[in-house]
Structures are given as C-alpha cells and as structure tokens.
Scaffold this motif. Structure first.
Motif, PDB file in Angstrom:
ATOM      1  N   SER A  85       0.821  -1.210   0.000  1.00 53.35           N
ATOM      2  CA  SER A  85       0.000   0.000   0.000  1.00 53.35           C
ATOM      3  C   SER A  85       0.855   1.260   0.000  1.00 53.35           C
ATOM      4  O   SER A  85       1.966   1.282   0.523  1.00 53.35           O
ATOM      5  N   THR A  86       0.290   2.312  -0.578  1.00 57.03           N
ATOM      6  CA  THR A  86       0.960   3.617  -0.601  1.00 57.03           C
ATOM      7  C   THR A  86       0.323   4.599   0.368  1.00 57.03           C
ATOM      8  O   THR A  86       0.937   5.591   0.742  1.00 57.03           O
ATOM      9  N   VAL A  87      -0.934   4.322   0.747  1.00 58.99           N
ATOM     10  CA  VAL A  87      -1.643   5.187   1.693  1.00 58.99           C
ATOM     11  C   VAL A  87      -2.331   4.317   2.747  1.00 58.99           C
ATOM     12  O   VAL A  87      -3.003   3.345   2.403  1.00 58.99           O
ATOM     13  N   PHE A  88      -2.161   4.686   4.010  1.00 60.72           N
ATOM     14  CA  PHE A  88      -2.800   3.960   5.104  1.00 60.72           C
ATOM     15  C   PHE A  88      -3.892   4.830   5.706  1.00 60.72           C
ATOM     16  O   PHE A  88      -3.662   5.986   6.073  1.00 60.72           O
ATOM     17  N   HIS A  89      -5.099   4.266   5.814  1.00 59.30           N
ATOM     18  CA  HIS A  89      -6.241   4.980   6.372  1.00 59.30           C
ATOM     19  C   HIS A  89      -6.719   4.249   7.624  1.00 59.30           C
ATOM     20  O   HIS A  89      -7.099   3.078   7.555  1.00 59.30           O
ATOM     21  N   ALA A  90      -6.703   4.922   8.760  1.00 57.38           N
ATOM     22  CA  ALA A  90      -7.256   4.370  10.000  1.00 57.38           C
ATOM     23  C   ALA A  90      -8.651   4.962  10.221  1.00 57.38           C
ATOM     24  O   ALA A  90      -9.093   5.843   9.480  1.00 57.38           O
ATOM     25  N   GLU A  91      -9.340   4.468  11.247  1.00 64.26           N
ATOM     26  CA  GLU A  91     -10.661   5.030  11.549  1.00 64.26           C
ATOM     27  C   GLU A  91     -10.559   6.522  11.804  1.00 64.26           C
ATOM     28  O   GLU A  91     -11.421   7.305  11.371  1.00 64.26           O
ATOM     29  N   VAL A  92      -9.524   6.916  12.545  1.00 67.11           N
ATOM     30  CA  VAL A  92      -9.240   8.330  12.800  1.00 67.11           C
ATOM     31  C   VAL A  92      -7.734   8.528  12.687  1.00 67.11           C
ATOM     32  O   VAL A  92      -6.968   7.564  12.777  1.00 67.11           O
ATOM     33  N   ALA A  93      -7.304   9.769  12.487  1.00 68.97           N
ATOM     34  CA  ALA A  93      -5.873  10.059  12.468  1.00 68.97           C
ATOM     35  C   ALA A  93      -5.287   9.762  13.837  1.00 68.97           C
ATOM     36  O   ALA A  93      -5.837  10.159  14.865  1.00 68.97           O
ATOM     37  N   LEU A  94      -4.168   9.060  13.862  1.00 66.51           N
ATOM     38  CA  LEU A  94      -3.570   8.612  15.118  1.00 66.51           C
ATOM     39  C   LEU A  94      -2.198   9.223  15.386  1.00 66.51           C
ATOM     40  O   LEU A  94      -1.466   8.728  16.245  1.00 66.51           O
ATOM     41  N   ASP A  95      -1.848  10.278  14.653  1.00 67.20           N
ATOM     42  CA  ASP A  95      -0.631  10.984  15.013  1.00 67.20           C
ATOM     43  C   ASP A  95      -0.858  11.675  16.357  1.00 67.20           C
ATOM     44  O   ASP A  95      -1.984  11.973  16.760  1.00 67.20           O
ATOM     45  N   MET A  96       0.201  11.937  17.089  1.00 69.47           N
ATOM     46  CA  MET A  96       0.084  12.461  18.444  1.00 69.47           C
ATOM     47  C   MET A  96      -0.632  13.804  18.469  1.00 69.47           C
ATOM     48  O   MET A  96      -1.468  14.061  19.355  1.00 69.47           O
ATOM     49  N   ALA A  97      -0.348  14.675  17.498  1.00 68.85           N
ATOM     50  CA  ALA A  97      -0.970  16.000  17.501  1.00 68.85           C
ATOM     51  C   ALA A  97      -2.487  15.895  17.386  1.00 68.85           C
ATOM     52  O   ALA A  97      -3.231  16.582  18.093  1.00 68.85           O
ATOM     53  N   SER A  98      -2.967  15.010  16.501  1.00 71.95           N
ATOM     54  CA  SER A  98      -4.412  14.842  16.324  1.00 71.95           C
ATOM     55  C   SER A  98      -5.054  14.288  17.591  1.00 71.95           C
ATOM     56  O   SER A  98      -6.140  14.709  17.996  1.00 71.95           O
ATOM     57  N   GLN A  99      -4.373  13.338  18.218  1.00 75.17           N
ATOM     58  CA  GLN A  99      -4.928  12.732  19.416  1.00 75.17           C
ATOM     59  C   GLN A  99      -4.974  13.717  20.586  1.00 75.17           C
ATOM     60  O   GLN A  99      -5.991  13.812  21.286  1.00 75.17           O
ATOM     61  N   MET A 100      -3.926  14.466  20.774  1.00 79.88           N
ATOM     62  CA  MET A 100      -3.903  15.413  21.879  1.00 79.88           C
ATOM     63  C   MET A 100      -4.919  16.530  21.659  1.00 79.88           C
ATOM     64  O   MET A 100      -5.531  17.022  22.606  1.00 79.88           O
ATOM     65  N   ALA A 101      -5.122  16.923  20.405  1.00 87.74           N
ATOM     66  CA  ALA A 101      -6.096  17.975  20.100  1.00 87.74           C
ATOM     67  C   ALA A 101      -7.518  17.530  20.397  1.00 87.74           C
ATOM     68  O   ALA A 101      -8.408  18.356  20.596  1.00 87.74           O
ATOM     69  N   ALA A 102      -7.741  16.211  20.429  1.00 85.83           N
ATOM     70  CA  ALA A 102      -9.093  15.682  20.623  1.00 85.83           C
ATOM     71  C   ALA A 102      -9.394  15.316  22.075  1.00 85.83           C
ATOM     72  O   ALA A 102     -10.486  14.819  22.370  1.00 85.83           O
ATOM     73  N   ILE A 103      -8.474  15.571  22.982  1.00 92.97           N
ATOM     74  CA  ILE A 103      -8.681  15.179  24.371  1.00 92.97           C
ATOM     75  C   ILE A 103      -9.959  15.786  24.935  1.00 92.97           C
ATOM     76  O   ILE A 103     -10.722  15.133  25.659  1.00 92.97           O
ATOM     77  N   GLY A 104     -10.222  17.040  24.578  1.00 91.55           N
ATOM     78  CA  GLY A 104     -11.396  17.720  25.104  1.00 91.55           C
ATOM     79  C   GLY A 104     -12.700  17.028  24.784  1.00 91.55           C
ATOM     80  O   GLY A 104     -13.693  17.178  25.517  1.00 91.55           O
ATOM     81  N   VAL A 105     -12.721  16.268  23.692  1.00 91.80           N
ATOM     82  CA  VAL A 105     -13.943  15.579  23.284  1.00 91.80           C
ATOM     83  C   VAL A 105     -14.341  14.526  24.318  1.00 91.80           C
ATOM     84  O   VAL A 105     -15.523  14.211  24.474  1.00 91.80           O
ATOM     85  N   MET A 106     -13.362  13.982  25.021  1.00 95.14           N
ATOM     86  CA  MET A 106     -13.619  12.880  25.942  1.00 95.14           C
ATOM     87  C   MET A 106     -13.534  13.287  27.407  1.00 95.14           C
ATOM     88  O   MET A 106     -13.735  12.458  28.290  1.00 95.14           O
ATOM     89  N   MET A 107     -13.273  14.565  27.655  1.00 91.69           N
ATOM     90  CA  MET A 107     -13.131  15.022  29.032  1.00 91.69           C
ATOM     91  C   MET A 107     -14.323  15.893  29.420  1.00 91.69           C
ATOM     92  O   MET A 107     -14.959  16.523  28.583  1.00 91.69           O
ATOM     93  N   ARG A 108     -14.627  15.918  30.700  1.00 91.30           N
ATOM     94  CA  ARG A 108     -15.767  16.678  31.201  1.00 91.30           C
ATOM     95  C   ARG A 108     -15.569  18.170  30.949  1.00 91.30           C
ATOM     96  O   ARG A 108     -14.465  18.692  31.037  1.00 91.30           O
ATOM     97  N   GLY A 109     -16.677  18.837  30.660  1.00 92.31           N
ATOM     98  CA  GLY A 109     -16.631  20.280  30.494  1.00 92.31           C
ATOM     99  C   GLY A 109     -17.747  20.961  31.246  1.00 92.31           C
ATOM    100  O   GLY A 109     -18.083  22.118  30.981  1.00 92.31           O
ATOM    101  N   ASP A 110     -18.330  20.234  32.211  1.00 93.71           N
ATOM    102  CA  ASP A 110     -19.487  20.765  32.937  1.00 93.71           C
ATOM    103  C   ASP A 110     -19.142  21.276  34.328  1.00 93.71           C
ATOM    104  O   ASP A 110     -20.019  21.652  35.102  1.00 93.71           O
ATOM    105  N   GLY A 111     -17.843  21.276  34.648  1.00 93.29           N
ATOM    106  CA  GLY A 111     -17.433  21.769  35.955  1.00 93.29           C
ATOM    107  C   GLY A 111     -17.650  20.782  37.083  1.00 93.29           C
ATOM    108  O   GLY A 111     -17.398  21.109  38.255  1.00 93.29           O
ATOM    109  N   LYS A 112     -18.118  19.588  36.764  1.00 90.31           N
ATOM    110  CA  LYS A 112     -18.375  18.573  37.772  1.00 90.31           C
ATOM    111  C   LYS A 112     -17.311  17.488  37.717  1.00 90.31           C
ATOM    112  O   LYS A 112     -16.611  17.341  36.717  1.00 90.31           O
ATOM    113  N   THR A 113     -17.215  16.716  38.773  1.00 88.43           N
ATOM    114  CA  THR A 113     -16.340  15.546  38.772  1.00 88.43           C
ATOM    115  C   THR A 113     -17.170  14.308  38.480  1.00 88.43           C
ATOM    116  O   THR A 113     -18.401  14.310  38.614  1.00 88.43           O
TER     117      THR A 113
END
Length: 307
Positions: A70-98
C-alpha cells in the motif's frame, strides 16, 4: 478511539502492568480487495481489533503483503500524536463537575472497588475529569491500556509512518465518538452501571472475554466476529433491548459503516492510482450489510482474500 483512550488512561494512572504474551499470526486474514469499475490499482479493506495481543498485531502473510504494497494507510481516525492530543477535550468533562459528583456515592464506591480489582494501587481519582461514558467504555480495556500496550490500529499507523506511507483518518475523533457524547448524562450513568455489572460478572465467573475475543478474531469467522461485537456491546450497555444499546449500535456501528463506505468511495475516485489500505474495526466489515456490502452497491468489486 482506543488508541487515544489508552494514552489518556495510562497518563492518568501512571502505572505499569504486565504485557501480554506473544502469539502466532491469525489463521485467516480479515482482508478484502477493492476493485473499481474503471480500473485503477487494487486497494484493500482490513478488519482490525482494538487490542495489542501479539497474535493480533502479527499480521497474516496476506495482510502483511497488502500492507507493504500500500501507498496510503487509512485508519478510523488520524492517530498521530498532535491529532490525538487535540481531541482530548472531546472525551473530558466540560461541565465543571467531577465523575464522582455525577455518578453518586454508591456507584463511586463500586467504581473504586472495580478499579482496585484491576490493580490494588488504582482508584477513581485520576479519572475524575473523564466523561462518564468514557469511564464505562474503558473498563474492559483498562489492564492493557495501563500497560502501555499499543492496539493494532496504532501499531499499523506507526508502521505506515516509519515506512513513509501517506496516512489519513476516515473520521475525526469528535465524529467517531459522537454516539457516546449524544447520550444524556442519565444514560451515561446507566452505561457505567452496566459496565460495572459486566466486569463484576466476568471476575466472579472467572471469564476472560478479551481472550475469547482474540480467539474469535484470529479465526477469521465473520459470523462469529459479528455476533461477538453485538453480544459484547449488549452486555456492556445493559442488554440487547436497552435504549442505550440501541442508540450506540446505530450511531457507532451502522451509521459509521455508511460514513466509511462513502469515505472509501471518495478516496478511490480521487486517487484511483494509489494502493489504499483502509483499516477499521472488524465489526464494520464483518456484517452482511457492512462496509464491503455498501461498496458493492456503489459498483465496486469487493472480494475477500482467503489467505
């Protein structure tokens, strides 16, 4: 999602657990050839498992050959570190609660007990900023994640980068987890309760469904893989007829099958000369109306590689 999840959990807990044992390659590859009506290079669909058992990350020779070609690899989502770190907020609470505040004292105690059963040094303190659904979904994978074991998807992504292949994600992480984020907080708490029931039952009955899942994946049996995906999610989400289960199966499986098939179609039309390797969870390829069937409806010839 699992690749990012493993990094978040490992960073939060700061623990190291034993790695899994080596294993042999799959008996039959979860690999399909895709050929367009107007010629072009042959591309591939490859079904992954979001675990890092050596038997899973050791590709069948046919899959290894296709990956190398293959010449191009496609994953479900981009898995480079920058993409993953940028998406942390999607999985973390944002409601001020624990997490403890949301799930209540009784479930908090159950969660602490389950985490200590996984590792005596672990409790829920490192996970307080995680969304409730993320805590629920992570429980069955936690031992492997804490060990820093890389799942197959991430292993392939890193190999592709080392080999100088182009890499891409079929979805953004925020879209991949949209089905979970659309659950109400009450539904997420229900999901966590069901996940805790699942973990307790597995421990009390001395089952290891992850090892069973690996064995089914390595068999290459599509019917068993499809049944496993449905049964496992049903157990984790409170039963096949639970509203949470029905919502999740539609949003994280069926709806995403359509998104992936549309993505593959668009890529092959734009770059028919490339040899594309589309790697996604095997459940997206194993069902009779999954991605291969959807691509056939679009006019592609999709043939399973038997090995």
């Amino acid at each position: 999602m699992i690749s990012l999840l493993s990094r978040l959990v490992a960073a939060a807990a700061m623990l190291v657990l034993p790695a899994m044992a080596d294993g042999e390659a799959p008996a039959k590859p979860l690999l399909w050839k895709i050929e367009g009506q107007e010629g072009g290079a042959v591309s591939y669909l490859f079904g992954t498992m979001h675990l890092g058992d050596k038997a899973v990350t050791t590709l069948h020779p046919a899959a290894e050959k296709a990956f190398k070609a293959s010449t191009v690899f496609h994953a479900e989502v981009a898995l480079d570190m920058a993409s993953q770190m940028a998406a942390i907020g999607v999985m973390m609470r944002g409601d001020g609660k624990t997490l403890d505040e949301v799930i209540g004292e009784k479930m908090s105690a159950r969660l602490d007990a389950e985490l200590k059963a996984i590792n005596p040094e672990l409790d829920a303190k490192p996970f307080q900023m995680m969304k409730t659904w993320m805590m629920a979904y992570s429980l069955p994978y936690l031992s492997e994640q804490l060990a820093g074991i890389k799942p197959l998807d991430l292993v392939l992504w890193e190999r592709a980068e080392m080999d100088g292949k182009k890499t891409a994600g079929m979805q953004e992480i925020k879209d991949q987890v949209a089905g979970f984020n659309e659950l109400s907080e009450e539904e997420q708490v229900e999901f966590l309760g069901s996940a805790l029931d699942y973990m307790q039952t597995e421990r009390e009955e001395k089952k290891d469904r992850m090892k069973e899942a690996v064995a089914v994946y390595l068999s290459g049996d599509l019917e068993k893989i499809n049944a496993l995906a449905n049964d496992w999610m049903a157990e984790l989400a409170g039963g096949a007829d639970s509203p949470v289960m029905k919502k999740l199966m539609k949003r994280i499986l069926k709806d995403r099958d359509v998104i992936m098939a549309d993505y593959v179609d668009a890529v092959l039309k734009k770059s028919p000369e490339g040899v594309h390797f589309f790697a996604a969870g095997a459940g997206h390829y194993a069902s009779q109306d999954g991605v291969p069937a959807l691509l056939e409806k679009k006019g592609y010839k999709v043939t399973r590689v038997e090995g």
